[in-house]
Structure formats: structure tokens, C-alpha cells
Design an enzyme around this catalytic site. Sequence first.
Site, PDB file in Angstrom:
ATOM      1  CG  HIS A   1      -2.027  -0.998   1.142  1.00  0.00           C
ATOM      2  ND1 HIS A   1      -2.958  -1.192   2.126  1.00  0.00           N
ATOM      3  CD2 HIS A   1      -2.358  -1.860   0.148  1.00  0.00           C
ATOM      4  CE1 HIS A   1      -3.815  -2.124   1.749  1.00  0.00           C
ATOM      5  NE2 HIS A   1      -3.468  -2.554   0.559  1.00  0.00           N
TER       6      HIS A   1
HETATM    7  C1  FAD Z   1      -0.108  -7.394  -4.982  1.00  0.00           C
HETATM    8  C2  FAD Z   1      -0.991  -6.235  -4.549  1.00  0.00           C
HETATM    9  C3  FAD Z   1      -2.241  -6.504  -4.007  1.00  0.00           C
HETATM   10  C4  FAD Z   1      -3.071  -5.458  -3.605  1.00  0.00           C
HETATM   11  N1  FAD Z   1      -4.325  -5.744  -3.108  1.00  0.00           N
HETATM   12  C5  FAD Z   1      -5.139  -4.735  -2.765  1.00  0.00           C
HETATM   13  C6  FAD Z   1      -6.465  -5.005  -2.315  1.00  0.00           C
HETATM   14  O1  FAD Z   1      -6.890  -6.163  -2.221  1.00  0.00           O
HETATM   15  N2  FAD Z   1      -7.258  -3.949  -1.963  1.00  0.00           N
HETATM   16  C7  FAD Z   1      -6.811  -2.659  -2.044  1.00  0.00           C
HETATM   17  O2  FAD Z   1      -7.570  -1.740  -1.715  1.00  0.00           O
HETATM   18  N3  FAD Z   1      -5.566  -2.370  -2.489  1.00  0.00           N
HETATM   19  C8  FAD Z   1      -4.726  -3.380  -2.856  1.00  0.00           C
HETATM   20  N4  FAD Z   1      -3.463  -3.094  -3.308  1.00  0.00           N
HETATM   21  C9  FAD Z   1      -3.039  -1.691  -3.363  1.00  0.00           C
HETATM   22  C10 FAD Z   1      -3.581  -0.986  -4.589  1.00  0.00           C
HETATM   23  O3  FAD Z   1      -3.536  -1.840  -5.710  1.00  0.00           O
HETATM   24  C11 FAD Z   1      -2.733   0.260  -4.874  1.00  0.00           C
HETATM   25  O4  FAD Z   1      -2.646   1.047  -3.714  1.00  0.00           O
HETATM   26  C12 FAD Z   1      -3.351   1.103  -5.992  1.00  0.00           C
HETATM   27  O5  FAD Z   1      -3.410   0.344  -7.183  1.00  0.00           O
HETATM   28  C13 FAD Z   1      -2.509   2.336  -6.231  1.00  0.00           C
HETATM   29  O6  FAD Z   1      -2.985   2.987  -7.388  1.00  0.00           O
HETATM   30  P1  FAD Z   1      -2.031   3.921  -8.253  1.00  0.00           P
HETATM   31  O7  FAD Z   1      -2.855   4.449  -9.347  1.00  0.00           O
HETATM   32  O8  FAD Z   1      -1.315   4.844  -7.351  1.00  0.00           O
HETATM   33  O9  FAD Z   1      -0.897   2.957  -8.835  1.00  0.00           O
HETATM   34  P2  FAD Z   1      -0.997   1.640  -9.725  1.00  0.00           P
HETATM   35  O10 FAD Z   1      -2.326   0.989  -9.571  1.00  0.00           O
HETATM   36  O11 FAD Z   1       0.244   0.860  -9.415  1.00  0.00           O
HETATM   37  O12 FAD Z   1      -0.927   2.210 -11.210  1.00  0.00           O
HETATM   38  C14 FAD Z   1       0.268   2.639 -11.777  1.00  0.00           C
HETATM   39  C15 FAD Z   1       0.264   2.237 -13.236  1.00  0.00           C
HETATM   40  O13 FAD Z   1       1.367   2.839 -13.901  1.00  0.00           O
HETATM   41  C16 FAD Z   1       2.028   1.882 -14.684  1.00  0.00           C
HETATM   42  N5  FAD Z   1       3.437   2.295 -14.761  1.00  0.00           N
HETATM   43  C17 FAD Z   1       4.349   2.331 -13.776  1.00  0.00           C
HETATM   44  N6  FAD Z   1       5.520   2.796 -14.227  1.00  0.00           N
HETATM   45  C18 FAD Z   1       5.338   3.074 -15.524  1.00  0.00           C
HETATM   46  C19 FAD Z   1       6.199   3.596 -16.539  1.00  0.00           C
HETATM   47  N7  FAD Z   1       7.456   3.931 -16.286  1.00  0.00           N
HETATM   48  N8  FAD Z   1       5.694   3.740 -17.796  1.00  0.00           N
HETATM   49  C20 FAD Z   1       4.397   3.402 -18.058  1.00  0.00           C
HETATM   50  N9  FAD Z   1       3.536   2.924 -17.131  1.00  0.00           N
HETATM   51  C21 FAD Z   1       4.013   2.761 -15.872  1.00  0.00           C
HETATM   52  C22 FAD Z   1       1.831   0.564 -13.961  1.00  0.00           C
HETATM   53  O14 FAD Z   1       1.966  -0.506 -14.865  1.00  0.00           O
HETATM   54  C23 FAD Z   1       0.402   0.720 -13.439  1.00  0.00           C
HETATM   55  O15 FAD Z   1      -0.537   0.320 -14.400  1.00  0.00           O
HETATM   56  C24 FAD Z   1      -2.615  -4.132  -3.732  1.00  0.00           C
HETATM   57  C25 FAD Z   1      -1.347  -3.859  -4.299  1.00  0.00           C
HETATM   58  C26 FAD Z   1      -0.554  -4.906  -4.704  1.00  0.00           C
HETATM   59  C27 FAD Z   1       0.790  -4.599  -5.345  1.00  0.00           C
END
Ligand code: FAD
Length: 407
Positions: free
Chosen positions: A341
Site C-alpha cells: 500500500h
Molecule cells: C499485490 C498487490 C495486491 C493489492 N491488493 C489490494 C487489495 O486487495 N485492496 C486494495 O484496496 N488495495 C490493494 N493493493 C493496493 C492498490 O492496488 C494500490 O494502492 C493502488 O493500485 C494504487 O494505485 P495507483 O494508481 O497509485 O498505482 P498503480 O495501480 O500501481 O498504477 C500505476 C500504473 O502505472 C504503470 N506504470 C508504472 N511505471 C510506468 C512507466 N514507467 N511507464 C508506463 N507505465 C508505468 C503501472 O503498470 C500501473 O498500471 C494491492 C497492491 C498490490 C501490489
Amino acid sequence: MGRLILRAAEEAGVPLTRDYNGAQQTGAARVQTTTFQGARWSANAAYLREARARPNLFLRTRSFVTRLVLEGVRARGVRYERGGHEHVAYATREVILSAGAVNSPAILMHSGIGPADHLQQLGIPVVQPLPVGHNLMDHTALIATSTTTNQSLAPSVAEIMLNPKSHVNYFKKRTGPLTSTGTFEAVSFHEIEGTSFHVPGWPDVEILYASVTPAPTAKTASLFRITRSTYDRMLRQLESKPIILSGIWRLRPKSRGRIYLLDRNTSTPPQIDLNAFSDPEDVEVVLDGVRTYQKILASPSFQKVGARLLDTPVPGCEQLLFDSDDYWRCAIRQFSLPIYHQCGTCKMGPPGDPTAVVTPELKVVGVERLRVVDASIMPLVTSGHLQFPSYMIGEKAADMIKQEHSK
Ligand SMILES: Cc1cc2nc3c(=O)[nH]c(=O)nc-3n(C[C@H](O)[C@H](O)[C@H](O)COP(=O)(O)OP(=O)(O)OC[C@H]3O[C@@H](n4cnc5c(N)ncnc54)[C@H](O)[C@@H]3O)c2cc1C
């Protein structure tokens, strides 16, 4: 098992909450998920699928953004790699970075936006000095509280998968065990008064309960970086026994970590230094959580199924009296996991906040036409899981962007 946990919690004086994403988070409840028609409903399914046909949406997959294209302190686009070639995408209005709490700060730092001393050490010209990568938070969970029972509390994965009814129900009616939350059935949120960031109504500890039959094997444990020797000494004895795996999480920790770069090479993964439990208060809060868990385990409902905390000491803590406060303090440091997280590394803050990377409108301080929209902007990690709040950050940003550009 979900029902049993709710009963046990109530017997231990923990209130029940119907909707921990609603008015009352504190208490015990069934686990909630983002589910639609019996299946996990991802952000892609919820937001992108129905927007795919829009003429103003162009998605480029298998593309890895390496740096921003900057003209002075004005963002013009991004550089990205695809199929071994470098490409550039230009923005008509602004660039929105949403690469998550690990990679958004990495991209900013590779582009010269970050802590001046760190960038100078790596030979990256500084465009805008900002505390990018600082303020890293996560939820870290103690997992040394495995509990055995004298009977299985839930069907095993094999029983579910080998039963044709499970599949018929899932595919025909979208009901049955295949639509469930898997082994995670219940959760309880607890408040601990007097701790930093404590606000009445906001829990400081979460206990997540999973019924696992049979217990995880060495292979599964290795996925969580549990070494073979730790598995052999502590967990092997649980093999083929019904167990409850409970994780005791510190919500809103005081400890702060950092994301930083190891070199200028954009394909070198950034370093994640979580620095968990560096603040002793975080250890004390989880210790409080252990005592709460033990009260729930002592309830008549749990005693009826012979619930017993695994009393083989955590490797590294054998010298301490099992179940003493000092034993648990040691176990918390030795046997906890990050829950993925991560957030906080491009912190949002009001004007003049020296720790802020983005403004309340999510604009990067001192840089034009550049926003960060993801979990990295959270000033303080939420007291629940992050997926849903991350969607909300996206929704709020979309509203602000539409409002600004429609002026
Ligand atoms: C294994 C796991 C299980 C989880 N389970 C839960 C759960 O059950 N419930 C819950 O509430 N939360 C869960 N989480 C946490 C939740 O998924 C994250 O907190 C949330 O997705 C964060 O959203 P975000 O948009 O900040 O980042 P992300 O969802 O990580 O989105 C970032 C995106 O950017 C892309 N990206 C990264 N770097 C680059 C780059 N250089 N160029 C192009 N694209 C790039 C990635 O591929 C990704 O698609 C989990 C996380 C993980 C890792």
C-alpha cells in the site's frame, strides 16, 4: 468462518460495523471488495472498458515512460520506450503522471525534479528541487500470529475447485464460493487512543483474518520471502492443519521511508527503503493489536473450535519469554510484511509547505503543465486499503481538470 469471527469479536466487546467504508469504520465486518457480478472489478473494467470507443482516447500499452520532456520548467510530454525504440508523446494541454507511488517519483527524479543533493550525486541536472520520493508509507502487517483450530472452518481450495457445483453456480448464476473473497473473510478495525494521528472514529490497527486449509506450503511462504529455514522451524508443523492466518496491521504509521534512484539508468528499478518500524510507536501500536487479537481468540466462540495461537517463537526472538511484550516487540520487527500500500512519495500540501511535491490541485510545485494523480500524492496513508481511495484521487482529479479546461 466469517460468521464465527464476527460472533467472537462481539463476545470480546468489539462492535460490529455494517459498512467500514461508510460512516463507521471502527469494528468488525465481512470483507468488502470491488466486485461486480461475482468477479473482481478492476479500474480497467470499471472505467476504461466503456470509454474505449471514445475518439479522444488513445491507449498505448507495452510502453515504458522513462522521462518527461521539459522545456525549462514547462512539461511538454513524455519519453517512452516501446519495442526497443524510444518514442515521444506530446501533450496539448498538460501531462498527467500516474505511474504509482514507486514509479511516479522515479520518473520525476530522472527528469530532474527531486531532492537537489540526490540528483546532483547522480549527475542529473536539477530542474526543480522538491522532496520527491520522501514520505514513503505503507501498511506493514505482523504475520506471526497464525492460529490453529481443531476443525476446518472453511472448505479447502481443492474441495471448492473439485466440486462441479462451484463452477455451475459461478458461470450460470454468478453465486457460490468462486464469487467469494477467497480466504479473506473478515476484518476488524481498532482505535488506539493517544497515538500519533489518532482521530476518534479513525482506526489505528486492522486485523485481517483468513481461513487457510491446509496451511501454506514452503513454496507459498517463499512468495512472501519467508526463508526455508524459518518455514522449517516455525511453519512446517502447520502443514495439513486448518489454520487462521491473521495479519495485524499498523494503519497510519509514524515511520517514513523513501524512494530513491540507484543510478541515472532509467531501466534500473528505483530503491524502496520502507524504513518500517523505525519509530517505536508503530511497534507499540501493533503490540496493542496483538493483545486485542488475543482477547478475540479467548472468546467462547473461538474457544469452542479450539483456537490456539502458534507458540513456536519467531526465529531471532527465541531468547525472549514467549508472549511477553518484549517477545512481541521483537516478533513485530522480525516477522512483518509490507502490504503493498505504498503512497505519499509525491506528497500533496498547501502553498508554502516545504514537504509538498504537488499542490491541492495535484500540480507539481514550480513546474507548469504537470500533475501527479495516483496514490503517491496522499499526505498520510488512509486507515483502510488503498485501491478505492486511489480511484477517488483519479475521480477528483478528473473533475478538477475538466473544470479548469472548460473555463
Ligand atoms: C499485490 C498487490 C495486491 C493489492 N491488493 C489490494 C487489495 O486487495 N485492496 C486494495 O484496496 N488495495 C490493494 N493493493 C493496493 C492498490 O492496488 C494500490 O494502492 C493502488 O493500485 C494504487 O494505485 P495507483 O494508481 O497509485 O498505482 P498503480 O495501480 O500501481 O498504477 C500505476 C500504473 O502505472 C504503470 N506504470 C508504472 N511505471 C510506468 C512507466 N514507467 N511507464 C508506463 N507505465 C508505468 C503501472 O503498470 C500501473 O498500471 C494491492 C497492491 C498490490 C501490489
